[in-house]
Design an enzyme around this catalytic site. Structure first.
Site, PDB file in Angstrom:
ATOM      1  N   THR A 118       0.914   2.320  -8.236  1.00 21.05           N
ATOM      2  CA  THR A 118       2.819   1.905  -8.818  1.00 21.05           C
ATOM      3  C   THR A 118       2.345   0.469  -8.679  1.00 21.05           C
ATOM      4  O   THR A 118       3.527   0.242  -9.387  1.00 21.05           O
ATOM      5  CB  THR A 118       3.507   2.630  -7.311  1.00 21.05           C
ATOM      6  OG1 THR A 118       3.404   4.466  -7.711  1.00 21.05           O
ATOM      7  CG2 THR A 118       4.783   2.558  -7.651  1.00 21.05           C
TER       8      THR A 118
ATOM      9  N   GLN B 276      -6.781   7.162 -12.910  1.00 17.56           N
ATOM     10  CA  GLN B 276      -7.051   8.479 -12.761  1.00 17.56           C
ATOM     11  C   GLN B 276      -8.862   8.401 -13.314  1.00 17.56           C
ATOM     12  O   GLN B 276      -9.404   9.130 -13.586  1.00 17.56           O
ATOM     13  CB  GLN B 276      -6.471   9.583 -13.605  1.00 17.56           C
ATOM     14  CG  GLN B 276      -5.104  10.205 -12.843  1.00 17.56           C
ATOM     15  CD  GLN B 276      -5.319  11.009 -11.551  1.00 17.56           C
ATOM     16  OE1 GLN B 276      -6.689  11.074 -11.008  1.00 17.56           O
ATOM     17  NE2 GLN B 276      -4.380  11.151 -10.808  1.00 17.56           N
TER      18      GLN B 276
ATOM     19  N   SER C 257      -5.796   2.729  -7.790  1.00 13.79           N
ATOM     20  CA  SER C 257      -5.222   3.233  -6.826  1.00 13.79           C
ATOM     21  C   SER C 257      -6.496   3.479  -5.967  1.00 13.79           C
ATOM     22  O   SER C 257      -7.414   4.524  -6.150  1.00 13.79           O
ATOM     23  CB  SER C 257      -3.944   4.922  -6.415  1.00 13.79           C
ATOM     24  OG  SER C 257      -2.754   3.163  -6.595  1.00 13.79           O
TER      25      SER C 257
ATOM     26  N   HIS D 273      -6.291   5.534  -3.081  1.00 13.36           N
ATOM     27  CA  HIS D 273      -6.387   7.347  -2.836  1.00 13.36           C
ATOM     28  C   HIS D 273      -7.415   8.045  -3.821  1.00 13.36           C
ATOM     29  O   HIS D 273      -7.202   9.288  -3.208  1.00 13.36           O
ATOM     30  CB  HIS D 273      -5.216   6.595  -1.908  1.00 13.36           C
ATOM     31  CG  HIS D 273      -4.175   7.455  -2.741  1.00 13.36           C
ATOM     32  ND1 HIS D 273      -3.818   8.684  -3.129  1.00 13.36           N
ATOM     33  CD2 HIS D 273      -3.536   6.749  -3.384  1.00 13.36           C
ATOM     34  CE1 HIS D 273      -3.336   8.476  -3.965  1.00 13.36           C
ATOM     35  NE2 HIS D 273      -2.490   7.724  -3.857  1.00 13.36           N
TER      36      HIS D 273
ATOM     37  N   THR E  60       1.225 -10.734   3.897  1.00 15.09           N
ATOM     38  CA  THR E  60      -1.059 -10.637   4.707  1.00 15.09           C
ATOM     39  C   THR E  60      -1.168  -9.779   4.168  1.00 15.09           C
ATOM     40  O   THR E  60      -0.918  -8.559   4.345  1.00 15.09           O
ATOM     41  CB  THR E  60      -0.470 -10.512   6.172  1.00 15.09           C
ATOM     42  OG1 THR E  60       0.867 -11.539   6.481  1.00 15.09           O
ATOM     43  CG2 THR E  60      -1.395 -10.279   6.770  1.00 15.09           C
TER      44      THR E  60
ATOM     45  N   CYS F 101       3.770  13.008  -7.015  1.00 14.10           N
ATOM     46  CA  CYS F 101       4.912  12.661  -7.497  1.00 14.10           C
ATOM     47  C   CYS F 101       6.242  12.952  -7.241  1.00 14.10           C
ATOM     48  O   CYS F 101       7.436  12.704  -6.554  1.00 14.10           O
ATOM     49  CB  CYS F 101       4.451  10.877  -7.915  1.00 14.10           C
ATOM     50  SG  CYS F 101       2.767  10.710  -7.984  1.00 14.10           S
TER      51      CYS F 101
END
Lengths: 405, 401
Positions: free
Chosen positions: B82, B192, B212, B214, B250, B341
């Site tokens: 995102t 994906q 991403s 995850h 950071t 989402c």
């Protein structure tokens, strides 16, 4: 007795005073509810004196937090924190200044520009050396010197500093916080609310809690046609109502079999009316099994198809105990406003539906006749028409809104 | 609490929502925890704890670059796809807006692509959304027709998270290469696609790509943005200048090391992440054993050039998708109705299916099954068995027959 230097909260109540010989009963209920609403470990004792209640706080209690909780207790008209001081000039002067400062800080901004005040002494202890007018002049002068921007107005002051002279101590009060009014929850008996996940039913429950009813709720859900988020939403509404209700009990009733049977056996345009009749019948049975004499709903006349006069008559016909409808004459806008004040609005408008569109016809009958509905309903299996209480999962929330079972 | 006894009390659950997120690999969890405990220095600090963290960070960058087949100088760590998609779309608009005002996206993008694009549209950019065919695939010729001399960005997700359709990136790439300089910037959301397709970012000619962690059994809140070295785009976050100035803040070293390890593990097990067998088997069983079942997007038997191996979108006509999701979860099987989402928002749930031009009843009854590594075939068998039972009993209620 509270000791000098500690804090007590004076609680004023209104209508309870009108209740004649039941008065003690009401006062006791209010004292219990205040004790339950206050944060754990904050209250030393609660006692009654001359038509007021005094909540003595423990030395380490957070008085603002205690006030915030107790100002939501039905039956409370207003609250004032009081400083308790020895009958010594220096201590009384300090208390008067501090009460005045707190009162100034709590004023609405419009009055805060140049607030006026007066001191009102009440001399219950006739042995005290100064007279009331002397006390007013003395402490008024002290406050005027110590708190800048204040002026005296003995007729319509923005702030009243009340000084009560008792035999052993002086009570100094400056600030007043409004309560919700109404009657203490539990003083008017018990009711069972039919609660959807919508805006109206939590407001209906709140409205009658305010009139002293101790309210439980039943929610009908239809898994898998409704999901875990719809269930969570209703639980959240229960948790929001719990502080107002001094705890809250929520019964979750599995309604899929009933909804399915209605869909399979009854004319489509009557599904909604019959579904609501079965709900009222099951709620009546549950209420009676729990010794609860009335039901309540969030109906508002004509708001939706199921709330036409004809539909209300046709559904009421199935209830076996009286149905209270506190919102019947309110507009949606008024109900929404109240819902925002209660704090349930944001949860109520979450999009998780509590009834699947599968079970709601797109063009429900708005003017059904009772005879037709009764005869259509007779096609249903016996278990939906009898008076056995439904099987429910019961959730209990304590007065802080935490689920305990 | 309840005496209602459900299947999930006795049989281990089957998780078929891997396109929403995957369960982190146990070694990734350990790696994240180890990094948090041991390498807690700030990579920007001058002392040896900072140096140790920085060394680990740069090592992770090289490992990631090797897996992606790119120059490590193009690898930027961030919070996920995102953020990556927002950075690319906003950043390209800001840095290249003087060159033109055209942005071309596909009609089957994730909201993190089309929402920033819509926001730019309100600022005056021209957004062209290329309509896919009924399987969700773009015709490269149509993409070509949407590009003009003012186009500064073309963004096409390699794989749609809702249907698993694979887009013809190679063809689109060669169209772009045929354009005169300065060419539009070419971006692909690979969230994906990573690990699922044999793709090579550099040979595809991608200028930017987003990932991403995850989605590949890595940690939540971590991702990779690839920007071709030499290409400068304006950052979303400004501050201490970390990540070569493109992403201040950071560095999330635990997440970054977890990401690098997730890619290592993905590579070791790549056959299982890419196998088409489960998709094909499941789709065949559903279509032959359950009446009125339609596959949305690429067909079950489609090859890796058309279908990602891990997503199968199916409509069981007559049953609202959400109802079937709840009925399945009651039996210990977790699926989804669309992009996780946005599943809660009805208006957005079916953006992709709507743009594919599917009929309303098909969209309302759509379910998405997806997974991480290929599940054992028994999972497909159990799913189909439960669905046979549930579809017939639910259809009796919803359609009356």
């Amino acid at each position: 007795m509270i000791h000098p230097g500690e804090e007590t909260i004076l609680v004023r109540y209104g209508e309870i005073g009108l209740k004649g010989k039941n008065r003690a009963l009401f006062e006791n209920r209010l004292m219990n509810n205040l004790g339950a609403a206050a944060p754990r470990g904050s209250v030393a004792r609660i006692h009654r004196r001359q038509g007021r209640l005094y909540v003595d706080l423990l030395p380490d209690a957070d008085s603002e937090d205690a006030i915030a909780h107790m100002s939501r207790v039905f039956g409370v008209v207003s609250l004032s924190p009081a400083l308790v001081t020895p009958l010594e000039d220096a201590a009384m002067e300090r208390a008067a200044i501090s009460a005045a400062r707190e009162a100034v800080a709590s004023l609405e901004t419009s009055a805060a520009i140049s607030p006026s005040f007066k001191v009102e002494a009440r001399r219950a202890n006739k042995g005290y050396a100064k007279t009331s007018p002397e006390i007013n002049t003395w402490l008024g002068g002290v406050i005027l010197d110590a708190v800048s921007g204040l002026s005296v107005d003995v007729h319509e002051p923005d702030i009243r500093i009340v000084v009560e002279i008792r035999s052993d101590a002086a009570y100094v009060l400056g600030r007043t916080i409004r309560g919700p009014g109404g009657l203490p929850v539990g003083s008017a008996g018990r009711g069972l609310a039919l609660m959807s996940g919508g805006i109206d039913s939590p407001v209906a429950a709140w409205q009658l809690m305010k009139r002293g009813l101790s309210v439980e709720a039943i929610h009908f859900h239809t898994p898998p046609f409704t999901g875990p988020r719809a269930r969570r939403k209703v639980e959240e509404l229960g948790s929001i109502l719990a502080p107002w209700g001094i705890g809250f009990t929520l019964h979750m009733c599995h309604f899929t079999e009933a909804a399915t049977a209605i869909r399979e056996n009854c004319p489509r345009r009557l599904h909604l009316t019959i579904m609501r009749r079965i709900m009222l019948r099951q709620a009546s049975a549950l209420a009676q099994s729990r010794g609860i004499p009335v039901l309540l709903t969030g109906d508002s006349l004509g708001q939706v198809a199921s709330q036409t006069l004809e539909n209300l008559v046709a559904t009421d016909d199935a209830a076996t105990i009286p149905v209270l409808r506190p919102l019947i004459g309110l507009d949606k806008e008024e109900i929404m406003q109240r819902s925002r004040e209660i704090g349930s609005y944001e949860t109520s408008i979450l999009p998780h539906e509590d009834c699947c569109s599968v079970f709601v016809p797109s063009d429900p009958q708005t003017t059904p006749s009772i005879e037709k509905v009764r005869s259509a309903e007779s096609a249903l299996p016996d278990f939906l028409l009898g008076d056995a209480p439904p099987r429910v999962d019961t959730l209990v929330f304590d007065q802080s809104g935490t689920r305990t079972t | 609490m309840s005496d209602h006894f459900s299947a999930r009390d006795i049989i281990p659950p089957i998780y078929l929502d891997g396109a929403a997120t995957t369960r982190p690999h146990v070694l990734v969890v350990e790696e994240v925890a180890r990094t948090m405990s041991d390498l807690y220095g700030n990579p920007s600090s001058p002392h040896e704890l900072g140096v140790a963290a920085e060394t680990s960070l740069e090592h992770a960058r090289k490992r990631v670059a090797r897996h992606l087949g790119v120059d490590p100088r193009g690898v930027y760590f961030n919070s996920g796809a995102t953020e990556g998609n927002n950075t690319v779309i906003e950043g390209v608009a800001r840095s290249f807006g003087h060159r033109g005002d055209g942005i071309v996206i596909s009609g089957v993008e994730h909201p993190s692509v089309y929402e920033p694009a819509r926001s730019l549209e309100r600022e005056g950019f021209r957004i062209t959304s290329v309509k896919p065919d009924s399987s969700g695939r773009l015709d490269p010729e149509r993409v070509a027709q949407c590009i003009d001399s003012d186009t500064i960005l073309v963004s096409v997700a390699a794989v749609s998270g809702e249907t698993g359709i694979v887009q013809p990136l190679i063809e689109i790439s060669s169209i772009l290469r045929g354009l005169p300089e300065p060419r539009p910037i070419f971006h692909s959301d690979l969230a994906q696609a990573i690990g699922r397709l044999p793709l090579n970012i550099e040979s595809l000619g991608l200028d930017c790509a987003t990932i991403s962690s995850h989605k590949i059994q890595g940690p939540r809140g971590t991702g990779i943005l690839y920007v071709r070295p030499g290409l400068h785009i304006s950052p979303l976050l400004r501050g201490g200048g970390q990540e070569m100035g493109l992403r201040s803040g950071t560095e999330n070293l635990p997440g970054i090391n977890g990401t690098a390890l997730a890619l290592d593990l993905l590579h070791e097990d790549r056959d299982k992440w890419r196998s088409m067998d489960f998709r094909q088997g499941l789709s065949g069983m559903l279509e032959s054993l359950i009446p009125d079942t339609l596959v949305n997007g690429p067909a079950g038997g489609a090859g890796p050039d058309r279908a990602a191996p891990h997503i199968l979108n199916v409509s069981f006509l007559g049953i609202p998708g959400e109802v079937l999701v709840h009925a399945l979860e009651d039996r210990g099987i977790y699926a989804s109705t669309g992009a996780a989402c946005s599943s809660r928002d009805r208006r957005r749930t079916n953006y992709t299916l709507t743009n594919m031009g599917l009929a309303d009843d098909r969209i309302e009854s759509a379910l998405r099954f997806s997974w991480s590594k290929e599940p054992p075939p028994e999972h497909a068998e159990r799913l189909v068995e439960e669905l046979q039972d549930l579809t017939s009993s639910l259809r009796r209620i919803t359609t009356g027959h």
